[in-house]
Every structure is written in C-alpha cells, then in structure tokens.
Design a protein around this motif. Structure first.
Motif, PDB file in Angstrom:
ATOM      1  N   THR A 127      -3.706  -5.109   9.925  1.00 44.42           N
ATOM      2  CA  THR A 127      -2.827  -6.076   8.815  1.00 44.42           C
ATOM      3  C   THR A 127      -1.503  -5.661   8.876  1.00 44.42           C
ATOM      4  OG1 THR A 127      -3.348  -4.301   7.258  1.00 44.42           O
ATOM      5  CG2 THR A 127      -4.649  -6.171   7.119  1.00 44.42           C
ATOM      6  N   PRO A 128      -0.852  -5.898  10.195  1.00 44.21           N
ATOM      7  CA  PRO A 128       0.735  -5.401  10.528  1.00 44.21           C
ATOM      8  C   PRO A 128       1.582  -6.194   9.235  1.00 44.21           C
ATOM      9  CG  PRO A 128      -0.015  -6.978  12.206  1.00 44.21           C
ATOM     10  CD  PRO A 128      -1.307  -6.690  11.309  1.00 44.21           C
ATOM     11  N   ASP A 129       1.279  -7.216   8.844  1.00 45.48           N
ATOM     12  CA  ASP A 129       2.286  -7.719   7.597  1.00 45.48           C
ATOM     13  C   ASP A 129       2.118  -6.807   6.219  1.00 45.48           C
ATOM     14  OD1 ASP A 129      -0.700  -8.769   7.465  1.00 45.48           O
ATOM     15  OD2 ASP A 129       0.084  -9.805   5.750  1.00 45.48           O
ATOM     16  N   ALA A 189     -11.684 -10.687   4.307  1.00 46.24           N
ATOM     17  CA  ALA A 189     -12.279 -10.943   5.876  1.00 46.24           C
ATOM     18  C   ALA A 189     -11.825  -9.890   6.306  1.00 46.24           C
ATOM     19  CB  ALA A 189     -11.567 -12.260   6.331  1.00 46.24           C
ATOM     20  N   ASP A 190     -10.223  -9.227   6.317  1.00 42.02           N
ATOM     21  CA  ASP A 190      -9.925  -8.077   6.864  1.00 42.02           C
ATOM     22  C   ASP A 190     -10.857  -6.789   6.542  1.00 42.02           C
ATOM     23  OD1 ASP A 190      -7.703  -9.325   8.505  1.00 42.02           O
ATOM     24  OD2 ASP A 190      -6.737  -9.215   6.507  1.00 42.02           O
ATOM     25  N   VAL A 198      -4.627   2.166  11.423  1.00 43.31           N
ATOM     26  CA  VAL A 198      -5.652   1.130  11.292  1.00 43.31           C
ATOM     27  C   VAL A 198      -4.773  -0.192  10.867  1.00 43.31           C
ATOM     28  CG1 VAL A 198      -7.777   0.489  10.069  1.00 43.31           C
ATOM     29  CG2 VAL A 198      -7.828   2.425  11.436  1.00 43.31           C
ATOM     30  N   ALA A 199      -4.054   0.472   9.568  1.00 48.37           N
ATOM     31  CA  ALA A 199      -3.353  -0.773   8.876  1.00 48.37           C
ATOM     32  C   ALA A 199      -2.325  -1.506   9.700  1.00 48.37           C
ATOM     33  CB  ALA A 199      -2.547  -0.285   7.518  1.00 48.37           C
ATOM     34  N   LEU A 206       0.940  -1.267  -0.014  1.00 51.25           N
ATOM     35  CA  LEU A 206      -0.181   0.086   0.145  1.00 51.25           C
ATOM     36  C   LEU A 206       0.929   1.268   0.138  1.00 51.25           C
ATOM     37  CD1 LEU A 206      -2.968   1.060   0.338  1.00 51.25           C
ATOM     38  CD2 LEU A 206      -2.564   1.220   2.591  1.00 51.25           C
ATOM     39  N   LEU A 207       0.849   2.181  -0.914  1.00 53.02           N
ATOM     40  CA  LEU A 207       1.507   3.387  -1.142  1.00 53.02           C
ATOM     41  C   LEU A 207       0.568   4.275  -0.357  1.00 53.02           C
ATOM     42  CD1 LEU A 207       3.798   4.786  -1.956  1.00 53.02           C
ATOM     43  CD2 LEU A 207       2.763   4.958  -4.332  1.00 53.02           C
ATOM     44  N   LEU A 208       0.815   5.241   0.086  1.00 53.98           N
ATOM     45  CA  LEU A 208       0.191   6.263   0.907  1.00 53.98           C
ATOM     46  C   LEU A 208       0.726   7.615   0.289  1.00 53.98           C
ATOM     47  CD1 LEU A 208       0.073   5.243   4.724  1.00 53.98           C
ATOM     48  CD2 LEU A 208      -1.685   4.922   3.152  1.00 53.98           C
ATOM     49  N   LEU A 209      -0.135   8.351  -0.214  1.00 53.47           N
ATOM     50  CA  LEU A 209      -0.137   9.373  -0.701  1.00 53.47           C
ATOM     51  C   LEU A 209      -0.747  10.749   0.088  1.00 53.47           C
ATOM     52  CD1 LEU A 209      -0.316   9.000  -4.687  1.00 53.47           C
ATOM     53  CD2 LEU A 209       2.070   8.957  -3.232  1.00 53.47           C
TER      54      LEU A 209
END
Ligand code: IPM
Ligand code: MG
Length: 350
Positions: A28-30, A311-312, A23-24, A4-7
C-alpha cells in the motif's frame, strides 16, 4: 493526515515494525506513514513513555500500530512513568475500549502448539477484551505503610453499565459475521462487577441480539475450557484483567505468541490501535530472530478495521498463509529464519 502511525517501542518492537513498514511500502505505497518514540525509549529520550504530542498524533491518525513496550532496564522507574503506563494511557487516551484478540491456528502450524493437533487444528477463536476499564484503571489504587509494619495494597475493579454494554455490542456484532456464538466470561459467583457484567450482557442480548447464541461462563472455567476444548468457542467476551490472562492462554494454542495480532477499537470513526500480543521479549531483542508475523497480521487488521482496505488485507492474509505453507519458520515456530527473512518470505508471497 497520517494513515498509519508506527510506534515501534522497545525490545523486539523496532525489529518487527520495520517488517511492517516494508510490507506497507510494497502493498500500500500510497498510505502515509509516520513514526514516533513510545514506551521506554520515549522515557529515556523525553522523560515520559507517552508524550502529549505522541498521543495527539495517535488521535489524529487513521490507525496506530505499536510494536512492544517495556524491558528490565525500566524496572526501577516509578510506576506512572513505566513503559506499560504509557501503553495504558495510550489505550485510555484513544478510548479504544474493545480489544479484538483472534486466536487462529494456521493449518501448517497445527503441530507447533504444545497441545494435541486435534485440539487446535482449525481453531478460530476471537477474544473480545474490555480494554480501558476494570481493575487496570479503577481507583483508589495505592500501597500504604501499616502502622505495625508491613504494607497494604489496593486495586479497584469497577465497571458501569455503559462500559459493559458498548464492548458487549462489539462482541455480538462480530459473532453475527462468524459462527453466531458469544460466551461471556466473568466471576459472577464472587464479584459484584461479575454480577453486573452478567446482568448487562443478558439484558442487551434479550433487547437487541436474541438471534445470537449466548452462554455465560465463569472465567476460571473458561481458562480450563480454552485448553481442554478451545473449538467450542466462537467469540469470547470478557473484562480487562480476565481478557489479559485468557488471551495469553489462547495464544499458546496457535503455536506461538509470535503469531497473534490484536486490534483495539473505539467508537466508529476514531482510530484503532493495533498491537502484536507478544511483549518486548528482552531475551531475544536486538538479535534479529523475532517473528514479525504478529506485527504484520496487526497491520492486516488495521487495513481491515481502520483503513478501509479489506482487499489489501485479504491479500496480506493470504500471503502470510502462503509463506507458512512454503515452510517459512522463525525460531519460535521451530525454524531458523531471521526476522528480516520472514519479512522477505511474506513479501515474496505477496
Ligand atoms: C497485553 C499486555 C499488557 C496488558 C501490558 C504490557 C500492560 O500484557 O497487552 O496483554 O496487561 O494489557
Ligand atoms: Mg497480556
């Protein structure tokens, strides 16, 4: 590979994407996150709203999540260097032609809309907006001086059969997983692009999607119907410009622009671009009061549509609903929570 690239971008963008990061990291720590400057801040730092390396990084990620771009401080910048131009170039560069803009009324927010509760309660509308064509990208476009004084400005609305067909296919496919209805909005009564739009949608429907209920509606009437009786719609398919306008109207049905996520999808196997629909909101930027839910729900869409983590996504969606049920409200929803406190509420519900 970056998942996931955050801009984060401009205005409230960094504030709301910071909550996505929290939250991520919890849910979803991986997932491997990365972050880059984009929009006005990138223009200030690098002289361009979208650096080549940023576009390359976006295309090499599995999903891209943008906060917001733009603000009054860049109003005087030449149009091709404006933050908004960076966004259009990002959309075009990633070729994310199908923009999914859900307008969903969360039960506890049915009274937050300016429309009557019975009009919006239970609303679940999906706008599918064509995102990389039409008048936003057509050429020629220019402003010229007229010999006798004054000026002349030209924008060009242009669509081809394949452009209409690929976005229509997304709308029909989505409808099959929902209430099986597509309304296609254009201006075939005055525009040639509208005529072609109607023809291509009709044709594709007859060939491949005859099981889906299809109606055609003029875009102005669609605007009226959205505020009159929005629940008549399931999937609303439309072009880039009409989609821009109709999705803002639809957003207000749900109580707040601060609630609405979006997903922009390209061909299968390429990364999606996820954005909250709200803009950079310069009036409240830096105050820590923006609603982060649109950004968090955009992450939810990324989990579902690009990251293969349905599911997440379900867990996150349920957590947002639970936080709202528990009374969590930022200012736009009539409450007093800060951006971080709303993030806390979602994390707690998770
Ligand atoms: C949107 C916005 C953008 C658009 C702007 C910021 C370029 O209004 O995503 O709806 O017009 O597409
Ligand atoms: Mg818009």
């Amino acid at each position: 590979m970056t998942d996931l690239l955050l801009l984060p971008g401009d205005g409230i963008g960094p504030e709301v994407t910071a909550q996505v990061r929290r939250v991520a990291e919890a849910l979803t720590p991986d997932l491997k996150l990365d972050e880059r400057p984009f929009g006005g801040i990138s223009y200030d730092q690098l002289g361009t709203p979208l650096a080549d390396e940023t576009l390359a990084a976006a295309k090499a990620s599995r999903a891209v999540l943008m906060g917001a771009v733009g603000g009054p401080q860049w109003a005087g910048v030449p149009r091709d260097k404006r933050p908004e131009a960076g966004l259009l170039n990002l959309r075009a560069g990633m070729n994310v032609f199908a923009n999914l803009r859900p307008a969903l009324c969360f039960q506890p927010l049915a009274d937050a809309s300016t429309l009557k509760r019975e009009v919006v309660e239970g609303l679940d509308l999906m706008i599918v907006r064509e995102l990389v064509g039409g008048v936003y990208f057509g050429s020629p476009r220019f402003i010229e001086d007229l010999p006798g004084g004054g000026k002349r400005a030209v924008d060009t609305q242009v669509y081809t059969t394949p452009e209409i067909e690929r976005v229509s296919r997304v709308a029909f496919e989505l409808a099959r997983g929902r209430r099986n209805k597509v309304a296609s909005a254009e201006k075939s009564n005055v525009m040639d692009t509208g005529l072609l739009w109607r023809e291509v949608v009709t044709d594709l429907h007859r060939r491949e999607y005859a099981d889906v209920e299809l109606t055609h509606i003029l875009a102005d009437n669609a605007a009226m119907q959205i505020v009159k009786d929005p629940k008549q719609f399931d999937v609303l398919l439309t072009d880039n410009l009409f989609g821009d306008i109709l999705s803002d109207a639809a957003a207000q049905l749900t109580g707040s622009l601060g609630m609405l996520p979006s997903a922009a999808l390209g061909v299968a196997g390429t990364p999606g671009l996820y954005e909250p629909i709200h803009g950079s909101a310069p009036d409240i930027a830096g105050k820590g009061v923006a609603n982060p839910l649109a950004a968090i729900l955009s992450f939810e869409m990324a989990l579902r549509w690009s990251l293969d983590r349905a599911a997440d996504a379900d867990r996150l969606f349920a957590a947002v609903g639970k936080a709202l049920d528990g009374g969590a409200r930022t200012r736009d929803l009539g409450g007093t929570l800060s951006t971080v406190e709303m993030g806390d509420a979602v994390l707690k519900a998770l």
